[in-house]
Design a protein around this motif. Structure first.
Motif, mmCIF file in Angstrom:
data_model
loop_
_atom_site.group_PDB
_atom_site.id
_atom_site.type_symbol
_atom_site.label_atom_id
_atom_site.label_comp_id
_atom_site.label_asym_id
_atom_site.label_seq_id
_atom_site.Cartn_x
_atom_site.Cartn_y
_atom_site.Cartn_z
ATOM 1 N N MET A 1 -7.950 44.140 -98.723
ATOM 2 C CA MET A 1 -6.673 43.532 -98.421
ATOM 3 C C MET A 1 -6.856 42.347 -97.473
ATOM 4 O O MET A 1 -6.198 41.341 -97.632
ATOM 5 C CB MET A 1 -5.747 44.591 -97.808
ATOM 6 C CG MET A 1 -4.283 44.218 -97.711
ATOM 7 S SD MET A 1 -3.691 43.139 -96.375
ATOM 8 C CE MET A 1 -4.124 43.999 -94.915
ATOM 9 N N ALA A 4 -7.941 39.232 -99.394
ATOM 10 C CA ALA A 4 -6.814 38.673 -100.145
ATOM 11 C C ALA A 4 -5.855 37.939 -99.211
ATOM 12 O O ALA A 4 -5.384 36.835 -99.532
ATOM 13 C CB ALA A 4 -6.087 39.773 -100.906
ATOM 14 N N LEU A 8 -4.935 33.969 -99.432
ATOM 15 C CA LEU A 8 -3.551 33.494 -99.523
ATOM 16 C C LEU A 8 -3.213 32.557 -98.363
ATOM 17 O O LEU A 8 -2.589 31.510 -98.552
ATOM 18 C CB LEU A 8 -2.579 34.673 -99.537
ATOM 19 C CG LEU A 8 -2.478 35.446 -100.846
ATOM 20 C CD1 LEU A 8 -1.655 36.718 -100.650
ATOM 21 C CD2 LEU A 8 -1.865 34.589 -101.928
ATOM 22 N N TYR A 26 4.572 33.269 -105.185
ATOM 23 C CA TYR A 26 3.519 34.257 -105.423
ATOM 24 C C TYR A 26 4.155 35.338 -106.280
ATOM 25 O O TYR A 26 5.080 36.015 -105.843
ATOM 26 C CB TYR A 26 3.026 34.809 -104.085
ATOM 27 C CG TYR A 26 2.009 35.931 -104.207
ATOM 28 C CD1 TYR A 26 0.732 35.682 -104.676
ATOM 29 C CD2 TYR A 26 2.348 37.227 -103.845
ATOM 30 C CE1 TYR A 26 -0.200 36.698 -104.773
ATOM 31 C CE2 TYR A 26 1.413 38.251 -103.943
ATOM 32 C CZ TYR A 26 0.148 37.979 -104.408
ATOM 33 O OH TYR A 26 -0.775 38.991 -104.506
ATOM 34 N N LEU A 28 3.996 38.643 -109.071
ATOM 35 C CA LEU A 28 3.304 39.770 -109.693
ATOM 36 C C LEU A 28 4.089 40.113 -110.949
ATOM 37 O O LEU A 28 5.293 40.359 -110.876
ATOM 38 C CB LEU A 28 3.274 40.989 -108.776
ATOM 39 C CG LEU A 28 2.517 40.864 -107.468
ATOM 40 C CD1 LEU A 28 2.662 42.152 -106.662
ATOM 41 C CD2 LEU A 28 1.054 40.577 -107.717
ATOM 42 N N VAL A 44 0.058 47.361 -106.362
ATOM 43 C CA VAL A 44 1.130 46.515 -105.841
ATOM 44 C C VAL A 44 1.127 46.545 -104.316
ATOM 45 O O VAL A 44 1.306 45.519 -103.664
ATOM 46 C CB VAL A 44 2.499 46.965 -106.399
ATOM 47 C CG1 VAL A 44 3.645 46.295 -105.652
ATOM 48 C CG2 VAL A 44 2.586 46.673 -107.886
ATOM 49 N N TRP A 46 -1.265 46.964 -101.968
ATOM 50 C CA TRP A 46 -2.226 46.145 -101.224
ATOM 51 C C TRP A 46 -1.929 44.665 -101.402
ATOM 52 O O TRP A 46 -2.129 43.871 -100.485
ATOM 53 C CB TRP A 46 -3.675 46.502 -101.542
ATOM 54 C CG TRP A 46 -4.241 46.057 -102.856
ATOM 55 C CD1 TRP A 46 -4.414 46.823 -103.961
ATOM 56 C CD2 TRP A 46 -4.752 44.759 -103.187
ATOM 57 N NE1 TRP A 46 -4.984 46.079 -104.963
ATOM 58 C CE2 TRP A 46 -5.205 44.795 -104.513
ATOM 59 C CE3 TRP A 46 -4.861 43.562 -102.487
ATOM 60 C CZ2 TRP A 46 -5.747 43.700 -105.169
ATOM 61 C CZ3 TRP A 46 -5.409 42.454 -103.137
ATOM 62 C CH2 TRP A 46 -5.846 42.531 -104.461
ATOM 63 N N ARG A 47 -1.408 44.286 -102.560
ATOM 64 C CA ARG A 47 -1.037 42.887 -102.768
ATOM 65 C C ARG A 47 0.172 42.522 -101.901
ATOM 66 O O ARG A 47 0.243 41.428 -101.330
ATOM 67 C CB ARG A 47 -0.751 42.630 -104.243
ATOM 68 C CG ARG A 47 -2.017 42.615 -105.087
ATOM 69 C CD ARG A 47 -1.678 42.669 -106.584
ATOM 70 N NE ARG A 47 -2.858 42.498 -107.404
ATOM 71 C CZ ARG A 47 -3.697 43.481 -107.734
ATOM 72 N NH1 ARG A 47 -3.482 44.714 -107.302
ATOM 73 N NH2 ARG A 47 -4.741 43.242 -108.504
ATOM 74 N N ARG A 48 1.109 43.433 -101.818
ATOM 75 C CA ARG A 48 2.291 43.210 -100.972
ATOM 76 C C ARG A 48 1.872 43.063 -99.502
ATOM 77 O O ARG A 48 2.344 42.170 -98.803
ATOM 78 C CB ARG A 48 3.267 44.364 -101.151
ATOM 79 C CG ARG A 48 4.559 44.188 -100.367
ATOM 80 C CD ARG A 48 5.487 45.368 -100.588
ATOM 81 N NE ARG A 48 6.166 45.194 -101.871
ATOM 82 C CZ ARG A 48 6.575 46.200 -102.638
ATOM 83 N NH1 ARG A 48 6.366 47.450 -102.275
ATOM 84 N NH2 ARG A 48 7.194 45.967 -103.768
ATOM 85 N N ALA A 50 -1.014 42.101 -98.335
ATOM 86 C CA ALA A 50 -1.740 40.832 -98.189
ATOM 87 C C ALA A 50 -0.763 39.661 -98.125
ATOM 88 O O ALA A 50 -0.937 38.747 -97.305
ATOM 89 C CB ALA A 50 -2.726 40.652 -99.344
ATOM 90 N N ALA A 51 0.251 39.680 -98.958
ATOM 91 C CA ALA A 51 1.244 38.600 -98.960
ATOM 92 C C ALA A 51 1.988 38.542 -97.632
ATOM 93 O O ALA A 51 2.184 37.466 -97.059
ATOM 94 C CB ALA A 51 2.221 38.790 -100.120
#
Length: 79
Positions: A1, A4, A8, A26, A28, A44, A46-48, A50-51
């Motif tokens: 994370m 990423a 970003l 960004y 998904l 989702v 870990w992407r959230r 990171a964002a």
């Protein structure tokens, strides 16, 4: 994370340094029922995180509807 989030952050900084008036979106694109699948939920999440760590805090969820030929056409309402 963390990697990423760093990517970003660097990308958002590069856009700003190049004069972009606002950061790019960004997105998904998720499959139907993604909340019902633990693996999808984890992907989702870990992407959230990171964002958010990169400063992207405004979240919008949209439904994407798609017609396919295998469903056929709706019946005519003309009368």
């Amino acid at each position: 994370m963390e990697v990423a989030a760093g990517l970003l952050t660097a990308a958002l900084r590069a856009f700003a340094d190049a004069g972009a008036p606002k950061p790019p979106l960004y997105n998904l694109t998720l499959p139907v029922g993604w909340r019902d699948t633990p693996a999808s939920m984890a992907a989702v999440e870990w992407r959230r995180r990171a964002a958010v760590a990169a400063g992207l805090t405004h979240e919008v969820e949209r439904l994407r509807l798609q017609w396919t030929t295998d469903v056929g056409l709706p019946a005519s309402r003309a009368g």
